[in-house]
Design an enzyme around this catalytic site. Structure first.
Site: not given
Ligand code: DX5
Ligand code: ZN
Length: 215
Positions: A7, A32, A34, A36, A65, A67, A136, A141-144, A174-176, A196
């Site tokens: 991502s 990927h 994202d 938003m 993706h 959002m 999900m 909404g956020f990475g990490g 997707d996520g974490g 990501g």
């Molecule tokens: C979150 C995004 C993800 C995000 C994943 O809303 O849809 O794609 O970038 O990031 P990580 O891998 O850091 O959780």
């Molecule tokens: Zn995503």
């Protein structure tokens, strides 16, 4: 072996070109991206010009993706920007079946993303039509963010539903996603891993992608 979709949300935006080169030269098969809108999720990321620029920097699959609210208004725009896979949220669509048909009619693969709180039953009638379900594993909404553990069971249940329906639908998670939990996620049934933070905040991103892919 899962498909790895790094991502770009966690990349250094001042050096997007080198991030694209890194992914191009890695074992990742997808990008990927994202998008938003500050309404569907409490954050604003990037949009069409960035995707069009990334499109020019790679031959790999661009997995977009969305959002955003009312994603159906932008299907053609994201096709023109270069999306290969376009994913909309089940929670953002009043006419999901129509949206999927619209995406496919433009020659893209259609993805449907589902938030952690949304029961899988919301997908019952469309599993056979979607090319991909994006589960999900964080609130978008956020990475990490940290992987929500209960997602593993949700992935297993979704895998069974897909097998029972005889569909070819891919499961994206997707996520974490981390090097520590990726094996369990793949064992539960994931075909595509989005990553990501794990990729872009590692010392050797391409090597991290290789490790994720070989899990
Ligand atoms: C979150 C995004 C993800 C995000 C994943 O809303 O849809 O794609 O970038 O990031 P990580 O891998 O850091 O959780
Ligand atoms: Zn995503």
């Amino acid at each position: 072996m899962a498909i790895i979709a790094p991502s770009l949300l966690s990349a250094n935006f001042l050096h997007l070109e080198s991030a694209c080169e890194m992914i191009n030269n890695s074992d990742a098969e997808w990008f990927h991206l994202d998008v938003m809108d500050g309404r569907f999720v409490p954050n604003i990321s990037f949009g069409i010009p960035i995707i069009a620029a990334v499109r020019k920097a790679t031959q790999k699959i661009c997995d977009v993706h969305l959002m955003i609210e009312e994603p159906e208004k932008f299907t053609q725009v994201f096709k023109d920007a270069g999306a290969d896979v376009l994913t909309v949220h089940v929670e953002a669509c009043n006419h999901l079946h129509r949206n999927i048909q619209q995406i496919k009619s433009l020659g893209m693969k259609a993805g449907v993303a589902i938030n952690p709180h949304t029961p899988l039953e919301a997908l019952n009638e469309i599993i056979g039509f979607a090319d991909l379900i994006c589960v999900m594993s964080v609130n978008p909404g956020f990475g990490g963010q940290q992987f929500i553990h209960a997602t593993l069971q949700k992935i297993e249940r979704l895998k069974n539903k897909i097998i029972q329906s005889g569909a070819q639908t891919l499961i994206e998670v997707d996520g974490g996603v981390t090097l520590e939990n990726a094996a369990n996620i793949v064992a539960a049934g994931a075909d595509v891993l989005v990553a990501g933070n794990t990729v872009f905040n590692s010392q050797h991103p391409a090597e991290t992608i290789r490790l994720l892919r070989n899990i």
